[in-house]
Enzyme design. Structure first.
Site, short mmCIF file in Angstrom:
data_model
loop_
_atom_site.label_atom_id
_atom_site.label_comp_id
_atom_site.label_asym_id
_atom_site.label_seq_id
_atom_site.Cartn_x
_atom_site.Cartn_y
_atom_site.Cartn_z
N SER A 196 0.83 -1.20 0.00
CA SER A 196 0.00 0.00 0.00
C SER A 196 0.88 1.26 0.00
CB SER A 196 -0.95 -0.03 1.20
OG SER A 196 -1.94 0.95 1.11
N ASP A 350 -9.92 -3.42 -5.45
CA ASP A 350 -9.06 -2.47 -4.75
C ASP A 350 -8.99 -1.19 -5.58
OD1 ASP A 350 -7.08 -1.08 -3.41
OD2 ASP A 350 -5.47 -2.48 -3.89
N HIS A 380 -8.19 -4.60 -0.93
CA HIS A 380 -7.04 -3.89 -0.36
C HIS A 380 -6.82 -4.29 1.10
CE1 HIS A 380 -4.07 -0.69 -0.55
NE2 HIS A 380 -4.34 -0.47 0.72
#
Length: 404
Positions: A196, A350, A380
């Site tokens: 991320s 995501d 995610h």
């Protein structure tokens, strides 16, 4: 005695009632705002996790409103409470590299050759996350890949704005490379990895080190659902997954602004796409465009977005979004061309999926070898929950197996 007992009962009754209201409010918010597509892996577990996260955020906001602590501090406190004991297969030590906290995981099993080295940058939107939140993941990577893993506890926003996190990760990595002999690591086998926001930092650090002749060349970069640009929050994946936990579209933009400026005062402009002048958008359209995304990823609920201009005032506050150290997707070809072999993991559900797809194309167009793994039923944050007891996800474990 009777008065004290009565007060205790009243206190417990109020506490229980408050807890019930909190949970009911979180459930209502979830079902009013979250979208769980049919293809998501284990949707009920995802709903439970999201409701827990909402409840935590609500409690933090209440504590902030009554002046006890900030919402961010409360959430970070809860995240940092998870502590694991000694690991039978790893030596674990906390150190500082150039004043940056790091945690080193080193296999106990003797090796006939030097170890692989992995610099790991945690996710959390540059605002959350810590050495503790990614402890299980780093331990697993160290054990399964038989590598020395260095997890970096970089400074967080909004207290520390860009480029603080990037500088901490870069300085810690350079320190490790210059002192590689102390950790039994092969200088030809150093990998940079992040998930991320950590994937963003990993990409930025990899680009910075690509042209350094005074340091060992990186063996590879591993980018786990990275966020790599802030020019367009209306790409197909941002539209399709705008309400899919654990990262909503507006939260992705919110975190990027927190990292950049320490506040989210231009959030609506960023979401609408009127934070960059049209000439800037056209300049980078060769790299940041739905045209560069395979058609099969545009089938599910995507509508082309009209180019909007912006005011000079708004642009002045966010113009650093054009810097590659903040948005690595915008780096010049001369830099991309020098990057090491890359592994990119993306998830179908995501908002950051298309950032990964666009970077994959840029790398391949510049002759960089790319291994791409796409979780068709992933969302995610799924990798971090690979080993979360009864809230673990089989897709998360499958993704991690491909990484190590």
């Amino acid at each position: 005695m009777a008065v004290a007992y009565t007060l205790l009962v009243l206190f417990l009754a109020v506490f229980v009632a408050g807890f019930i209201l909190l949970v009911m409010g979180a459930i209502n918010f979830h079902f009013s705002n979250a979208e769980i597509p049919p293809g998501v892996n284990q949707p009920v577990k995802l709903r439970i996790i999201h409701i827990i996260l909402i409840s935590r955020a609500v409690v933090g906001r209440i504590l902030e409103n009554i002046g006890i602590c900030s919402q961010v501090s409360f959430v970070r406190y809860l995240q940092g409470r998870k502590t694991l004991g000694a690991d039978p297969k790893l030596f674990i030590k906390d150190l500082c590299f150039e004043k940056v906290p790091v945690r080193i995981y080193q296999p106990k099993v003797p090796s006939a050759s030097q170890w692989r080295g992995v610099m790991f940058f945690h996710g959390g939107g540059w605002v959350f996350g810590s050495l503790e939140t990614h402890e299980k993941l780093c331990r697993s990577i160290a054990r399964e890949s038989e590598s020395v893993v260095v997890s970096v506890g970089y400074r967080l926003a909004p207290e520390h704005k860009y480029p603080a996190a990037y500088e901490d990760c870069l300085n810690a990595t350079i320190h490790f490379m210059k002192n590689i002999e102390h950790y039994g690591v092969d200088p030809a086998r150093i990998i940079i990895c992040g998930d991320s926001a950590g994937g963003n930092l990993a990409a930025a650090v990899s680009q910075t080190l690509a042209g350094r002749s005074d340091l060992p060349r990186l063996r590879a970069q591993i980018l786990i659902y990275p966020g790599l640009q802030a020019l367009d929050f209306n790409l197909p994946s941002y539209q399709q997954n705008r309400g899919v936990p654990l990262l909503f579209r507006d939260c992705a933009a919110f975190f990027a602004l927190q990292y950049l400026n320490g506040d989210a005062s231009n959030l609506e402009e960023v979401l609408e796409g009127c934070h960059m002048p049209i000439d800037i958008k056209l300049k980078y359209r060769k790299w940041v465009s739905p045209d560069n995304i395979p058609e099969k990823f545009k089938i599910r609920g995507y509508k082309p977005h009209v180019l909007l201009d912006c005011t000079t005032e708004v642009y002045e506050t966010v113009k650093r979004f054009c810097e590659p150290n903040l948005c690595p997707l915008l780096a010049e070809d001369a830099v991309i061309h020098q990057l090491p072999e890359s592994f990119i993991l993306t998830c179908e559900y995501d908002v950051l999926r298309d950032d990964g797809l666009l970077y994959k194309k840029r790398l391949e167009d510049n002759g960089v070898q790319v291994t791409w793994y796409h979780l068709e039923d992933g969302f995610h944050g799924i990798i971090s929950s690979f080993n979360s007891d009864w809230l673990s996800f089989s897709s998360g474990k499958r993704g991690l197996d491909n990484i190590v």
